[in-house]
Design a protein around this motif. Structure first.
Motif, mmCIF file in Angstrom:
data_model
loop_
_atom_site.group_PDB
_atom_site.id
_atom_site.type_symbol
_atom_site.label_atom_id
_atom_site.label_comp_id
_atom_site.label_asym_id
_atom_site.label_seq_id
_atom_site.Cartn_x
_atom_site.Cartn_y
_atom_site.Cartn_z
ATOM 1 N N LEU A 143 0.832 -1.203 0.000
ATOM 2 C CA LEU A 143 0.000 0.000 0.000
ATOM 3 C C LEU A 143 0.869 1.256 0.000
ATOM 4 O O LEU A 143 0.614 2.219 -0.737
ATOM 5 C CB LEU A 143 -0.928 -0.016 1.211
ATOM 6 C CG LEU A 143 -1.918 -1.187 1.303
ATOM 7 C CD1 LEU A 143 -2.696 -1.127 2.613
ATOM 8 C CD2 LEU A 143 -2.876 -1.184 0.126
ATOM 9 N N LEU A 195 -4.662 6.466 -0.502
ATOM 10 C CA LEU A 195 -5.419 5.240 -0.711
ATOM 11 C C LEU A 195 -6.903 5.592 -0.756
ATOM 12 O O LEU A 195 -7.368 6.463 -0.008
ATOM 13 C CB LEU A 195 -5.181 4.254 0.429
ATOM 14 C CG LEU A 195 -3.834 3.555 0.522
ATOM 15 C CD1 LEU A 195 -3.828 2.668 1.758
ATOM 16 C CD2 LEU A 195 -3.543 2.746 -0.718
ATOM 17 N N SER A 203 -9.244 -0.075 -1.384
ATOM 18 C CA SER A 203 -8.036 -0.106 -0.559
ATOM 19 C C SER A 203 -8.213 0.707 0.718
ATOM 20 O O SER A 203 -7.733 0.325 1.789
ATOM 21 C CB SER A 203 -6.832 0.408 -1.358
ATOM 22 O OG SER A 203 -6.618 -0.406 -2.490
ATOM 23 N N VAL A 211 -5.834 4.144 -5.685
ATOM 24 C CA VAL A 211 -5.193 5.377 -5.233
ATOM 25 C C VAL A 211 -5.872 6.553 -5.929
ATOM 26 O O VAL A 211 -6.136 6.502 -7.133
ATOM 27 C CB VAL A 211 -3.681 5.386 -5.548
ATOM 28 C CG1 VAL A 211 -3.047 6.694 -5.105
ATOM 29 C CG2 VAL A 211 -2.993 4.209 -4.876
#
Length: 359
Positions: free
Chosen positions: A36, A49, A53, A70
């Motif tokens: 991440l 994020l 996510s 993202v």
């Protein structure tokens, strides 16, 4: 560190390239948190994020998504790479602050809206909202969610989200409960039931009834599962018996009766409420709605019994003031909530005194 020094560490296997310009400074399997981090660092300034996510980060998802989502400011462009799904936003407040040293991530409220916006059906939209309120560790509140909806310029499920957020914050703990409130109660003008009504189980433990028309002793239990295990069915029967001892009647409804047979369910509830003292009139939501038949039966009985018709009218007159007072309270509370959300949304969109136009 010079480019040659970086190349040397990569060549020796001490470092490894994750994305262009992003390196893991350790060997072995890349942990999820590092994956991440690498995606956010690759996306650059202002990246956070988001979507699935961010849902993973906030505890809204049970397992990681196949790609890392993202969001970056719309003023920038990032070269796409495999494994990263890029989104663009012109809402700076959505790309919010984060703790020093922490992964940049959209707030829980914006994450819920992002996830809901990608849904194909309204039931899935309701599901994300009820999950946000129902899961421990997910930090959301009604005002934050409503503000997140209000500041979005384009939003497919705006009305449905507003409706679901208010209902879920008021005690609708599942998609089925939201559908009951919308499809059965409000669509047919039934009185508003109380949500998550507490009661004491035989052993002294606290329990909650999904819905209860308190003045009339009618309990509604909603079960969205295809089947209850034997132990759960026994608990349900015990709960129903306990209510009967207290003079309450329980009706149980599932997904089919709430989602696809809501009109028939509303007609059933109206008939039971009439027997238990309610003197209102539901409304048919369409020409073929079964509530029309229930009303015709009622009118025929009242016309054939003048004494009961007079008694009905007197009881209805006695119930009206309480119903009007409850409606006035709901309207006042909603007006106050709308004003609060409008102020909070303006504060979020306008630049703060220390941030200036950069925000």
């Amino acid at each position: 560190m010079s480019p040659r020094a970086v190349e040397w560490k990569v060549k020796r296997g001490e470092w490894r390239r994750v994305h262009r310009g992003i390196y893991a400074t350790f060997t072995g399997t890349l942990p999820r948190r590092a994956q991440l981090w690498a995606a956010v660092l690759y996306a650059g300034d202002g990246a956070v994020l988001s979507h699935e996510s961010a849902g993973e980060f906030h505890g809204l998802l049970d397992k990681p998504a196949g790609v890392i989502h993202v969001t970056v400011p719309r003023t920038r462009r990032v070269t796409p790479v495999p494994g990263i799904k890029l989104h663009y936003s012109d809402l700076p407040g959505r790309l919010g602050r984060h703790a020093a040293g922490g992964i940049s991530v959209t707030g829980a409220a914006d994450t819920v809206i992002d996830l809901a916006e990608g849904c194909r059906g309204v039931e899935d939209v309701y599901g994300w909202v009820t999950r946000a309120f129902g899961r421990s560790g997910v930090s959301v509140n009604m005002v934050e969610l409503l503000v997140a909806v209000k500041v979005r310029k384009k939003l497919r499920w705006r009305n449905e989200l507003n409706e679901a957020i208010v209902a879920a914050s008021g005690g609708a703990h599942s998609v089925l409960e939201l559908l009951w409130d919308k499809n059965v109660e409000r669509a047919h003008g039934l009185p508003e039931s109380r949500k998550q009504v507490p009661f004491a189980k035989p052993g002294g433990q606290a329990g909650f009834r999904d819905r209860e028309y308190v003045p009339f002793g009618l309990v509604i239990e909603l079960d969205g599962k295809l089947a209850h295990p034997g132990e759960q069915r026994g608990q349900d029967r015990a709960r129903d018996r306990g209510g009967a001892v207290q003079g309450k009647q329980t009706l149980r409804y599932g997904w089919r009766e709430t989602r696809y047979e809501a009109c028939a369910s509303a007609a059933e509830v109206a008939r039971v409420l009439w027997r238990r003292g309610w003197r209102g009139r539901p409304v048919a939501c369409s020409p073929g709605c079964p509530v029309t038949g229930a009303l015709a039966e009622l009118d025929a009985r009242l016309a054939g019994t003048p004494g009961w018709q007079r008694e009905w009218a007197q009881q209805r007159a006695a119930q009206l003031p309480a119903e009007k007072a409850a409606a006035d309270r709901r309207d006042a509370n909603r007006a106050a909530l709308d004003a609060m959300v409008a102020r909070a949304a303006q504060e979020r969109v306008l630049p703060g005194p220390e941030e200036g136009a950069a925000r």
